[in-house]
Design a protein around this motif. Sequence first.
Motif, PDB file in Angstrom:
ATOM      1  N   SER A 101      -2.871  -3.443   0.120  1.00 59.53           N
ATOM      2  CA  SER A 101      -1.613  -3.364  -0.620  1.00 59.53           C
ATOM      3  C   SER A 101      -0.952  -4.725  -0.725  1.00 59.53           C
ATOM      4  N   GLY A 105      -0.530  -6.816  -4.027  1.00 61.26           N
ATOM      5  CA  GLY A 105       0.873  -7.028  -4.349  1.00 61.26           C
ATOM      6  C   GLY A 105       1.195  -8.496  -4.533  1.00 61.26           C
ATOM      7  N   ALA A 152      -2.006  -1.891  -5.607  1.00 64.58           N
ATOM      8  CA  ALA A 152      -1.201  -1.953  -4.383  1.00 64.58           C
ATOM      9  C   ALA A 152      -0.500  -0.631  -4.126  1.00 64.58           C
ATOM     10  N   ASN A 155      -3.072   2.100  -3.202  1.00 67.10           N
ATOM     11  CA  ASN A 155      -3.545   1.956  -1.822  1.00 67.10           C
ATOM     12  C   ASN A 155      -2.526   2.495  -0.827  1.00 67.10           C
ATOM     13  N   GLU A 156      -1.244   2.236  -1.078  1.00 64.39           N
ATOM     14  CA  GLU A 156      -0.208   2.754  -0.194  1.00 64.39           C
ATOM     15  C   GLU A 156      -0.239   4.278  -0.152  1.00 64.39           C
TER      16      GLU A 156
END
Length: 205
Positions: A101, A105, A152, A155-156
């Motif tokens: 992430s 990001g 990102a 993935n979180e």
Amino acid sequence: MAEKTINPVLKQILELGPTVAFFVLYTRIKDDVFTFGGTEYTGFIVATIAFVPVLLIAMAILWALTGQLSRIQVFTAFMVIFFGALTAWFNDERFFKMKTSIVNGLFAVILGAGLLRGKSLLKWIMGDMLPMQDEGWMILTKRLAIGFAALAIINEVVWRTMSTDAWVKIETFGFPLALFLYLWVQIITLQKYVIEPDKAPEDNA
């Protein structure tokens, strides 16, 4: 230093091999618990710790054979070492899962910051590999910034809501494939901005 030519298959093995090695090792030891210095570590954390030297060795071989490493490769390696160390030190697998992430990001933020200044940092990174008009670079940079931001966020969601097994599979195969396909589609749709060197002499005639 000029890049040397190596077998493309060998290059792919060196670039993708460490991630595949991490996946294979994890699948073999995921249910095991290891004790070092009186502290217990899960198979995931042991696989993460082992991944770091494997990645560094592969990068060292790649550098020795090609004479260079991309800025993205160097940055990614630094982040793997950093978050791998945090994972081992705190004995907490969440640090390594968050790495994806944070890396994506940061890519999104860096590219976005360049766009706000009217510049394509992607051109600075990839310009030698893909000759393209400035307008094309700006469009591609904007789209990749959006793509990295999406990865990102995804993935979180994945690591916070799904099992470690699911995350490892998506991290190893899903994200790289999604990014490759996304980049391929962008390059195809931006073909009109690509500069063809063979046509340059005709244009200057």
